[in-house]
Scaffold this active site. Structure first.
Site, PDB file in Angstrom:
ATOM      1  N   LYS A   1       9.115   4.916  -5.617  1.00 56.03           N
ATOM      2  CA  LYS A   1       8.490   4.233  -4.480  1.00 56.03           C
ATOM      3  C   LYS A   1       9.548   3.400  -3.758  1.00 56.03           C
ATOM      4  O   LYS A   1      10.231   2.569  -4.362  1.00 56.03           O
ATOM      5  CB  LYS A   1       7.364   3.323  -4.976  1.00 56.03           C
ATOM      6  CG  LYS A   1       5.973   3.867  -4.712  1.00 56.03           C
ATOM      7  CD  LYS A   1       4.933   2.901  -5.193  1.00 56.03           C
ATOM      8  CE  LYS A   1       3.666   3.028  -4.387  1.00 56.03           C
ATOM      9  NZ  LYS A   1       2.603   2.144  -4.924  1.00 56.03           N
TER      10      LYS A   1
HETATM   11  O1  G3P Z   1      -0.868   1.716  -4.068  1.00 55.78           O
HETATM   12  C1  G3P Z   1      -0.719   0.537  -3.352  1.00 55.78           C
HETATM   13  C2  G3P Z   1      -1.818  -0.380  -3.724  1.00 55.78           C
HETATM   14  O2  G3P Z   1      -1.651  -0.732  -5.044  1.00 55.78           O
HETATM   15  C3  G3P Z   1      -1.950  -1.599  -2.897  1.00 55.78           C
HETATM   16  O3  G3P Z   1      -3.244  -2.023  -3.081  1.00 55.78           O
HETATM   17  O4  G3P Z   1      -5.118  -3.571  -3.168  1.00 55.78           O
HETATM   18  O5  G3P Z   1      -2.767  -4.436  -3.351  1.00 55.78           O
HETATM   19  O6  G3P Z   1      -3.640  -3.579  -1.184  1.00 55.78           O
HETATM   20  P1  G3P Z   1      -3.700  -3.491  -2.654  1.00 55.78           P
END
Ligand code: G3P
Length: 219
Positions: free
Chosen positions: A83
């Site tokens: 990533k």
């Molecule tokens: O895959 C990316 C994800 O983990 C981000 O999620 O909920 O932190 O916006 P969030």
């Protein structure tokens, strides 16, 4: 559509893997930090459980540092996807890693232009963050639809991972938009499979079954 699990929690990954519907795992530094374990040990353990791409994120901000981290992480196995944040330095790193045959997942994508550049740099995966756009009053899923159209126009092979998913409707909308992958938190995966009418139906069938005699029930 493939379903990845968006977590670094081993118990959740094991439970989800047993369901037989998980095609990969995505992690990020926040998810790793929750587990309070050595990063590489954790990724290695996830790799043993799930047969599919496992995303592990670099933390360097310079391309050279990203490439160095990526090369070390990629040694864990062919299914490791690195990533890389959607920055100038990130694009340089993606280009270099694509020449080396190392899978990349360009993360923190919030615009179609970013999605286009990631594909041009040779990203294996692109992660548009839907929930975080919804949080700031943008229609996150429109980003997925637009990028999907751009990729179709020019035949880009970069696979769209709908990320930052917050609820089951996001998953359904991702599938409707034709996303390649949705990466879902564990609680969303559990919500996806539940329906109260299923539970009520099972109760009713079992109650009716009990009305049979032992001889009638025998098989
Ligand atoms: O895959 C990316 C994800 O983990 C981000 O999620 O909920 O932190 O916006 P969030």
């Amino acid at each position: 559509m493939k379903i990845f699990l968006d977590t670094a929690n081993i118990e959740q990954i094991k439970e989800a893997a047993e369901l037989g519907v998980i095609d990969g795992v995505t992690t990020n530094p926040t998810l790793i930090a929750r587990e309070k374990r050595n990063f590489v040990d954790l990724v290695r353990e996830i790799y043993e459980i799930v047969d599919g791409p496992i995303s592990a994120e670099v933390v360097s901000l310079e391309a050279s540092g990203m490439i160095d981290e990526a090369q070390r992480l990629a040694k864990l196995g062919k299914n490791i996807a690195i990533k890389i944040p959607m920055t100038e330095e990130g694009l340089k790193a993606v280009k270099a890693l694509s020449f080396e045959g190392i899978m990349t997942n360009v993360t923190l994508c919030f615009s179609p232009a970013q999605g286009l550049l990631a594909a041009k740099a040779g990203a294996t995966f692109l992660s548009p963050f839907i929930g975080r756009l919804d949080d700031v009053s943008h229609e996150g899923m429109n980003l997925v639809r637009t990028i999907k159209q751009i990729y179709a126009n020019y035949g880009y092979k970069t696979q769209i991972i709908v990320a930052s998913i917050r609820h089951p409707l996001h998953v359904l909308e991702a599938a409707t938009a034709g996303a390649d992958i949705a990466t879902v938190p564990f609680d969303v995966l559990k919500k996806l499979l539940k329906h109260p009418l299923t539970d009520i139906g099972i109760d009713r069938f079992l109650q009716d079954w009990q009305k049979l005699t032992d001889k009638e029930k025998a098989f």
